[in-house]
Scaffold this motif. Structure first.
Motif: not given
Length: 211
Positions: A103-107, A110-115, A120-130, A182-188
């Motif tokens: 819901e915080h991704m840009r629409t 190039p911001g949309k693809l970057i976000d 995706g990186a955060f979802i994969e990282a959290r899965s790995c950590e768990r 990255v820092a913004f999404f890390a906090a969210k």
């Protein structure tokens, strides 16, 4: 099994999985496995959607094609474990986690693809950590399976992050701007992982106390 260094994953995430979530997971292995299967399907779907949307980006097409195949293979492996344990594959409602990030991704580009790639990186990282945090608490079969996933999941996180930086650079977006996102999404992401949830899911927060 060769040890996988997931310190880069832990460094990327802003918090650890709460102990309370881990305790709930061990007590609810059927739901854990069912929702894990759902997560693998969704991960493959995300990769395929990116391939359809960005056909002009060869690096993305190559990496997402490989990622989708791996995620579907993981899905098949989870299904096999569920069948061995007589766990029915029932419908589960989605966790608020992925939607809470998206819901915080840009629409606009190039911001949309970057976000999309950063999320995706955060979802994969959290899965790995768990997977890593859960493995020592599980029976041998499930622990070995989750440890076997660490290499691919940690690579997926890096693939997403590298692509985000690459396409930001191609679009003339500064590295500082990418770091800020990255820092913004890390906090969210940390907020979502630490906030109480009404239902247990693979990417939920700890369970809210009963009223």
């Amino acid at each position: 099994m060769k040890t996988v260094d997931i310190q880069p994953v832990n460094d990327f995430l802003a918090c650890e999985t709460p102990e309370a979530w881990l305790e709930t997971a061990v007590e609810n292995l059927s739901i854990l496995l069912i929702d894990h299967a759902n997560c693998e399907k969704k991960a493959a779907s995300t990769a395929l959607n990116l391939m359809y949307r960005y056909v002009d980006k060869p690096d993305l097409l190559h990496r997402m094609s490989k990622l989708a195949r791996e995620e579907l293979r993981h899905f098949e492996q989870v299904l096999a474990i569920m069948q061995q344990r007589n766990i029915d594959y029932v419908q589960l409602s989605s966790a608020r986690y992925a939607g809470g990030l998206r819901e915080h991704m840009r629409t606009s580009e190039p911001g949309k693809l970057i976000d999309v790639l950063i999320v995706g990186a955060f979802i994969e990282a959290r899965s790995c950590e768990r997977f890593a945090r859960l493995a020592p608490r599980l029976d041998d079969e499930l622990a070995d399976f989750y440890r076997s996933l660490l290499r691919s999941e940690s690579r997926h996180f890096l693939d997403y992050l590298k692509l985000a930086k690459q396409y930001a650079r191609d679009a003339g977006v500064s590295a500082t701007d990418v770091d800020d996102r990255v820092a913004f999404f890390a906090a969210k992401e940390a907020e979502l992982i630490q906030a109480p949830d009404a239902e247990f899911r693979f990417h939920s927060g700890p369970m809210a106390a009963a009223a």
